[in-house]
Structure formats: C-alpha cells, structure tokens
Design a protein around this motif. Structure first.
Motif, mmCIF file in Angstrom:
data_model
loop_
_atom_site.group_PDB
_atom_site.id
_atom_site.type_symbol
_atom_site.label_atom_id
_atom_site.label_comp_id
_atom_site.label_asym_id
_atom_site.label_seq_id
_atom_site.Cartn_x
_atom_site.Cartn_y
_atom_site.Cartn_z
ATOM 1 N N TRP A 235 0.810 -1.216 0.000
ATOM 2 C CA TRP A 235 0.000 0.000 0.000
ATOM 3 C C TRP A 235 0.847 1.272 0.000
ATOM 4 O O TRP A 235 0.325 2.374 -0.091
ATOM 5 C CB TRP A 235 -0.895 0.022 1.239
ATOM 6 C CG TRP A 235 -2.083 -0.874 1.132
ATOM 7 C CD1 TRP A 235 -2.087 -2.240 1.139
ATOM 8 C CD2 TRP A 235 -3.443 -0.466 0.995
ATOM 9 N NE1 TRP A 235 -3.366 -2.713 1.018
ATOM 10 C CE2 TRP A 235 -4.219 -1.649 0.932
ATOM 11 C CE3 TRP A 235 -4.082 0.769 0.922
ATOM 12 C CZ2 TRP A 235 -5.606 -1.620 0.799
ATOM 13 C CZ3 TRP A 235 -5.451 0.794 0.790
ATOM 14 C CH2 TRP A 235 -6.201 -0.386 0.731
ATOM 15 N N TRP B 60 0.892 3.594 -3.060
ATOM 16 C CA TRP B 60 -0.489 4.065 -3.158
ATOM 17 C C TRP B 60 -0.714 5.262 -2.237
ATOM 18 O O TRP B 60 -1.359 6.251 -2.590
ATOM 19 C CB TRP B 60 -1.368 2.880 -2.788
ATOM 20 C CG TRP B 60 -2.836 3.034 -2.882
ATOM 21 C CD1 TRP B 60 -3.620 2.821 -3.964
ATOM 22 C CD2 TRP B 60 -3.712 3.377 -1.809
ATOM 23 N NE1 TRP B 60 -4.936 3.017 -3.635
ATOM 24 C CE2 TRP B 60 -5.020 3.365 -2.317
ATOM 25 C CE3 TRP B 60 -3.527 3.689 -0.468
ATOM 26 C CZ2 TRP B 60 -6.127 3.654 -1.530
ATOM 27 C CZ3 TRP B 60 -4.628 3.989 0.319
ATOM 28 C CH2 TRP B 60 -5.900 3.965 -0.218
ATOM 29 N N GLN C 206 -9.923 6.407 -1.614
ATOM 30 C CA GLN C 206 -8.696 5.800 -1.119
ATOM 31 C C GLN C 206 -8.549 6.020 0.382
ATOM 32 O O GLN C 206 -8.127 5.124 1.119
ATOM 33 C CB GLN C 206 -7.500 6.368 -1.869
ATOM 34 C CG GLN C 206 -7.445 5.927 -3.321
ATOM 35 C CD GLN C 206 -6.444 6.719 -4.129
ATOM 36 O OE1 GLN C 206 -5.903 7.723 -3.667
ATOM 37 N NE2 GLN C 206 -6.190 6.285 -5.357
ATOM 38 N N LEU D 276 -8.395 3.157 3.396
ATOM 39 C CA LEU D 276 -7.366 3.080 4.432
ATOM 40 C C LEU D 276 -7.995 3.023 5.817
ATOM 41 O O LEU D 276 -7.570 2.247 6.686
ATOM 42 C CB LEU D 276 -6.432 4.290 4.326
ATOM 43 C CG LEU D 276 -5.309 4.350 5.361
ATOM 44 C CD1 LEU D 276 -4.442 3.101 5.302
ATOM 45 C CD2 LEU D 276 -4.460 5.593 5.150
ATOM 46 N N THR E 70 -7.080 -7.386 5.736
ATOM 47 C CA THR E 70 -6.557 -6.256 4.989
ATOM 48 C C THR E 70 -7.177 -6.191 3.608
ATOM 49 O O THR E 70 -7.177 -7.185 2.890
ATOM 50 C CB THR E 70 -5.024 -6.383 4.841
ATOM 51 O OG1 THR E 70 -4.448 -6.426 6.128
ATOM 52 C CG2 THR E 70 -4.458 -5.207 4.059
ATOM 53 N N VAL F 103 -4.806 -4.770 -2.208
ATOM 54 C CA VAL F 103 -4.117 -3.613 -2.752
ATOM 55 C C VAL F 103 -4.662 -3.320 -4.146
ATOM 56 O O VAL F 103 -4.861 -4.246 -4.939
ATOM 57 C CB VAL F 103 -2.604 -3.890 -2.843
ATOM 58 C CG1 VAL F 103 -1.877 -2.697 -3.436
ATOM 59 C CG2 VAL F 103 -2.049 -4.217 -1.470
#
Length: 533
Positions: free
Chosen positions: A105, A108, A282, A286, A295, A298
């Motif tokens: 991540w 990103w 985004q 997160l 999680t 990605v």
C-alpha cells in the motif's frame, strides 16, 4: 531556450534528514492520517499518552479542537501526513488509533499525498468531466435538457487569478468542507477581507460566498458519482444537513442529489471517478483497513492522471518517484522519467501527466525573483535520494517540517546537482590525491574564497599540471567559469550565478567571466537565448 538534457546527480549522497514537528494546527482542526515510511514518529493528543510509530505504522488522529496535537519525528524519518476531507472516517473513529500499513500500500499512499497537495486533486478535473458525469452515454439528465449552464461554468467555478484569492480557492477545491469566514481566510493569505472579496468578484464574476457554494456543488457531483450517499456527501462538501445540500443542488442543477444518483447509475458505463473522488475513496479504504481484521486488497494499478491546462505564478519543482510522466508546454512534450526532477516555469500554460503506475511529488517552489526561468530545467537524482526528496516534498506541502525550514533550500539543492554534474565536463586529474583536492574544490565552489584555502602539497600541483594541462589555480578558475556558463544557459540570473560559484560581488564575477569567455554574463545569456530560437 532549448531545454538541457537530464543531468544525473552523480554518486553524491543526500544530506541527513533532520527531525521535524507539526506546526500550529489549522482551525478548525481536521482529522489526520500519519503514515511513517522510515524512521520513528511520536504523536500525542491533549494530555493522553504518547503514541510511538515506527516504519510501516500509521495513526489516525481525530479532529478535536479542544486537544492540542503534538507530532514530532526523529532525524532520518519520513512520515506522510494525509488530510482527508471533512467527514471522511468520522464515524466510529473518535480516538487516536494505531494501524499497520502493508508494504503493497505504500506507493499508493505516496500518490494519495500527491493528489491532495497538487493540481492533480485541486484542479485535476474540468467542467467537461462533470458534464460527462451528468450526461453519461450522451443522454442528458431529464432536468438538464436545454439548460444553459451560464457564465458560472457547468459545475465548478472558474479559478481567480489574484494570488491570495487563488490560494484560498485551491484550498477549498482540495477540501470544500472547510468553513472559515472571509476574515479568517484573508488572514491566512496575508490579505484583507475586502481585498479577498474584491478579487473573487473581479476574477470570477462571483462573490466569495457564491464561488464557495458552486465549488461545493461541483464536489458534490463528483462524490455522488463515486457512490457516496447524500448524507456522506453533505458532510464531505461542507453542508450542515442533507436538506441544505438538496435545496442547493436542485437549485443549481434542477435535480435532487438522489435523482442525480439514480439517473447516473441507471446508465451504462457509469462509475468513473475524478481524482478528488478517487482520493476520498482511497482514504476511506485506508480507514476501513484500520478497522477490519482482513486487509483490503491492494489496488491492482495506480491510475494514470493529469492536470488541466493551467499556469502557476511561481516556478514549481516536480519529481518523478516512480514510473514516468510528461510535461506539455509551448507545443512541446518533455518526458519525465524515474528520478527526474523538473522545474516547471511560472506564467506558462502547461499540462502535467502521469502514466499508469507512476507517482510524482512536488519538491518546492521558487519565485520569479529567486530563479530566472523561461523553459523547463531538469536534473536526475539516483534512488539513494528517494527518502530525502520525499522529506523535502512533505516539508514543502504540509505543516510537518523542521523548525529551521528554509523554502529556498530546494532551489540551492537543485543548483548543486546541476552544477556538480556539469562540472565534470572540465578535465579531472586521475591521481587519487589530486582528484580528492578537485572534488573538495567542487564541493566548496560556492563559498567566497573557499576554493583557494585548500592545503595542497607540491606533488599535487605537479599532478594538476601533468594531467589537466593547467595549474591548480587555472583549473579552479576554469571550473568556476564553466559552471557559471552552464548556469547562465539554464536561465539563472547573473547575480545568482555569482553567489553560487563563490563571488561576493557581481562586478568582480562579470569581469572574471568576460576574461574567460570573451562576453559578459548578460551578453552570453542573450546570445544563448537567440541561438535557441
């Protein structure tokens, strides 16, 4: 002026990264996501315990106007502060919260920082893009048929040109939910409320309040198209209630937000995101990652991005951290490769673009008084500089910076890299001891008299004569004059060149340059410009 090729930064090492701290918080205090790429950061909210963060960790710092926010980083630390739009993550995250960031991540998140502090997010879309959202598949929404959008633009208003008003407008484009009075905005840009109001009206034909409303409605269109519900959109763009957004939205577009969403997603091909909506999505991803055990996957690729055609009233230095991009200016395309930093000149209309899976970061600005630049100028940094340049970007575009932060530092750093590379065009001795003296002279080239007090033995003098055909004194002189020539060719004003190569007085430098090149610095620069046309 012809743009010089990219110059490699050589094998030099970056300076050490100093410690930093978060400066006085904005009012109203906004939530903050702090992610530590390398090093260690410390966070404290009010009288609570200190949260220690190491590389790969982050913290959600909630908005709390009553609690003092203290953020410090240790030397060697690169920590990215990410400021979500008001309302993002507001539900259920009211306490200081630690989270882990998987390695996949990280780029990103670096790009998310870029989207939040550059025109890729602030002006990274156009009224035409909004029109496309409203008229997906070529079929206008029923309530918009035959409607003339009028001089205010289809959804988002024109940007003011006056410096203070433009700074306010850019901040509101990044976060339309900010709810400061005109007086507070004026104080932030060192202006008066009267001047700010006058500049908005003169440049856009709109009062400040009307401009802000249209800015919020333009953002509302984007967030609705991104799938946010009406309550979420109201919070994201600064309306106190759903009803307030609905009244304003219908008055502007002839549709309620609910009707707009229904019409949009009933059409084939709906669902494209603007840069601002993508950045909000985004940030939400997160926050969800912080709250969930599993999680999130990605994102497969970083999307391509570009700015609209625009001008800056300052020179902007932009660095390609990953992938590649381009700069379209004056009908010419300049390629931007991994590691290349590019000065984008002021007052020139341009478009900056990123290709898929590419990341760029702004390193800093320079005024037209500090840097004479009429065409792009580039230098290449090796990967060893990545962390230091990220730190420079964070210091330039956020409140997390060293106490002695100097905005001009990046200008000097860039000049040093160009100078060091171009200085290699002079003959260098091969004798290790003589070469060490030559490198020390190059390192101290900008110190007045600094190249003349290096302690040199007789055998080193002999090595310079035998291997370069010049005495050490002549070699120093030739080196300074060749560096000066290249800096002048790059657009630097003679006074700045004189300082950078160690001359305290411009007349002394001009005389030395004229003896070596047969032209004065100004004559050389004028000839170079004429030859490039």
């Amino acid at each position: 002026m012809v743009m010089p090729s990219s110059f490699a930064a050589g094998s030099g090492h970056p300076p050490p990264i100093p410690g930093a701290r978060w400066g006085p918080a904005d009012t109203p205090v906004r939530p903050l996501l702090l992610w530590v790429r390398t090093g260690t950061a410390h966070v404290r909210l009010g009288g609570g315990p200190v949260l220690h963060l190491k590389a790969g960790e982050g913290a959600w710092i909630p908005a709390d106007g009553r609690a003092e926010r203290a953020i410090t980083t240790e030397p060697g630390t690169v920590a990215f502060p990410l400021c979500p739009h008001a309302g993002v993550g507001a539900r259920g995250l009211s306490e200081l919260t630690r989270f882990d960031v998987p390695s996949g991540w990280q780029d990103w998140l670096i790009q998310l920082f870029n989207l939040q502090v550059t025109p890729f997010s602030g002006r990274g879309y156009s009224p035409e893009a909004i029109a496309e959202l409203l008229q997906r598949s070529g079929s206008p929404a029923p309530a918009m048929v035959g409607r003339d959008p009028g001089p205010e633009g289809f959804a988002s208003p024109a940007m003011p040109r006056a410096r203070g008003a433009r700074a306010v407008a850019e901040e509101l484009m990044r976060d339309p939910a900010l709810d400061l009075t005109v007086e507070r905005w004026a104080s932030r840009v060192l202006s008066s409320a009267r001047t700010l109001r006058r500049d908005f009206l003169a440049d856009t034909g709109l009062t400040f309040e009307r401009w802000r409303l249209l800015c919020r409605l333009g953002a509302a269109v984007e967030f609705l198209a991104a799938g946010y519900d009406v309550d979420q959109v109201a919070a994201l763009v600064g309306f106190a209630s759903r009803n307030g957004l609905t009244r304003a939205f219908k008055g502007r577009f002839g549709l309620t937000p609910h009707e707009f969403g229904r019409e949009l997603f009933a059409r084939p091909g709906a669902g494209g995101l603007t840069q601002r909506a993508a950045a909000a999505r985004q940030t939400d991803d997160l926050i969800r990652m912080m709250r969930e055990t599993d999680t999130p996957a990605v994102p497969e690729t970083l999307p391509a991005a570009s700015t609209p055609s625009h001008t800056n009233d300052i020179h902007v230095l932009s660095w390609m951290y990953r992938g590649s991009g381009y700069l379209d200016i004056d009908g010419r395309r300049y390629e931007r490769e991994r590691g290349v930093a590019t000065w984008i000149p002021a007052d020139v209309e341009h478009v900056t673009g990123l290709r898929e899976n590419s990341v760029s970061l702004p390193l800093g600005n320079a005024s037209t008084a500090d840097l004479h630049l009429t065409a792009p100028l580039q230098v290449r940094f090796s990967p060893a500089w990545d962390d230091y340049l990220m730190f420079c970007s964070i210091s330039a575009r956020s409140a997390l910076r060293p106490d002695d932060h100097n905005p001009r530092h990046i200008l000097d750093l860039f000049a040093e890299q160009v100078t060091a590379q171009r200085a290699l065009s002079v003959p260098m001795p091969t004798d290790p001891r003589a070469r060490a003296v030559a490198m020390e002279c190059l390192r101290r080239i900008g110190e007045p008299g600094g190249t003349h007090d290096v302690d040199v033995r007789a055998e080193i003098h002999r090595a310079f004569r035998d291997e370069t055909g010049m005495t050490l004194s002549r070699w120093r002189y030739a080196t300074r004059m060749r560096i000066a020539r290249d800096l002048l060719a790059g657009g630097a004003p003679p006074s700045a060149v004189a300082r950078r190569i160690g001359y305290a007085h411009l007349p002394t430098f001009s005389a030395a340059f004229s003896r070596f090149h047969g032209l004065s610095p100004r004559e050389y620069q004028e000839r170079d410009v004429a030859d490039s046309r």
